[in-house]
Design a protein around this motif. Sequence first.
Motif, mmCIF file in Angstrom:
data_model
loop_
_atom_site.group_PDB
_atom_site.id
_atom_site.type_symbol
_atom_site.label_atom_id
_atom_site.label_comp_id
_atom_site.label_asym_id
_atom_site.label_seq_id
_atom_site.Cartn_x
_atom_site.Cartn_y
_atom_site.Cartn_z
ATOM 1 N N TRP A 69 25.801 -33.371 14.129
ATOM 2 C CA TRP A 69 25.717 -34.323 15.089
ATOM 3 C C TRP A 69 26.664 -34.581 15.485
ATOM 4 O O TRP A 69 26.894 -34.616 18.075
ATOM 5 C CB TRP A 69 25.741 -35.096 14.078
ATOM 6 N N LEU A 117 19.604 -36.121 18.755
ATOM 7 C CA LEU A 117 19.189 -35.789 17.075
ATOM 8 C C LEU A 117 17.905 -34.853 17.030
ATOM 9 O O LEU A 117 17.499 -34.375 15.979
ATOM 10 C CB LEU A 117 18.498 -37.207 16.573
ATOM 11 N N LEU A 151 14.125 -35.018 14.375
ATOM 12 C CA LEU A 151 14.515 -35.697 12.910
ATOM 13 C C LEU A 151 14.962 -35.211 11.877
ATOM 14 O O LEU A 151 15.002 -34.565 10.910
ATOM 15 C CB LEU A 151 15.254 -36.872 13.081
#
Length: 419
Positions: A234, A115, A118
């Motif tokens: 992602w 991630l 983030l």
Amino acid sequence: MIAEVDTGTTTTARRTVITLLQRLRSPQGVADPLPIYDDLRAQGDLVPAPWGGYLATGFDICNEILRDRNWLVPDLAWQERNADTDRWRAPATQEMSRTLSRLNAPAHHLQRRSLGQLFDRHTLQALASQVEADVTGLLDDLAGRMHECGTGDLATTVSERLPISTIGHWLDIPSGDWPHILEITHNQVHAQELLPTRRQLAVSAEATVHLQKYFTDLVRERRRRPGDDVLSRWIRTWDELEPDRAAADRTLYELTMFITIASLETTATLLSTMVWHLVRTPGLWGRLRAHPEHVDAAIDEALRFDPPVRLNTRVAGLDTILSGVHIRKDSMVHILYGAANHDPRRNPDPHTFDVLRKGANLTFGGGAHYCLGAALARLEAHALLRQMLERFPTLRAVRPPVYAPRMVFHRVTSLEMAA
């Protein structure tokens, strides 16, 4: 679990704790848990739980558990070793146990690294203008309701809608789907209660099916039509990390679903309780309006005073000594965030809401599982509070908040305001 010797003293202590927990789960305890926190903490920093394991009530001991890598989350491997089959084998529990909050190393580290940062400064700056615009629009709705009816419900009109709007824009989730996601999120969290009933587990199971379908379809559609959005990035990352496309998509579904629902109820509760405690303290709303430089301090105090998540669980990764008590491997310790935040040894006069306190709190957790969305929640709270102070100088609560009947995930279902 550690066996207890059923002496007279142990039986009395057990009954005392059961009574305190019953009070904590009652409507009165949900609305005002502070006296119960005091009574629990009077039993010690580490209180034996009636079902086995312990309740951690002191700030320092909770902080130690959260930050020590030898304390783990109760993942699927742990659940398979324990006998509470109704709870741990329930579909909703099993599904959430595959998400980031219930993973231990190395799986947890891998997903966190995928991630990146983030909600770093760049991301927050990109989101800020949208959040400000959303706050303005939602407060327009609230002002309109107040003008038309005399009162407006902050919780349903603003607090619940701002987080789903923020995360929905960020993940490019169609706005028409937002009410559905909110509804199934409210139902799913029942499985994360401390001692969920069979009915709650059934409601959560149905909601989990809907969550799984929605976010699996979202990943599939985004893979079919990728863009420059977060989920598309992602997908590209996990295609490099995981050669098995089905396994990658499963992880992507779990990440997207978890980050979405984790961003909703907790932030919504913070927004409502923050305003509630500010307007219920005589003169505080006006003082903060005159000194908006203290807005961030007010948010910190709201987080300390009334955490949206009141309890979390860790399990011992090995035999250890905690606060002078021998804890066997796999034993549960339940961290009472509210009790820890109100520990007078860390925060003097803890039951006074003081925006200039500069106190300490554990509301976002600590260590490897520190809340991913902490900075985003602060961004939303700052935007909302600053605009509300400007627009509603004489804001007041018509009546106290109405709360969902829960012990773990605190939720304000209604907060009627007038200006």
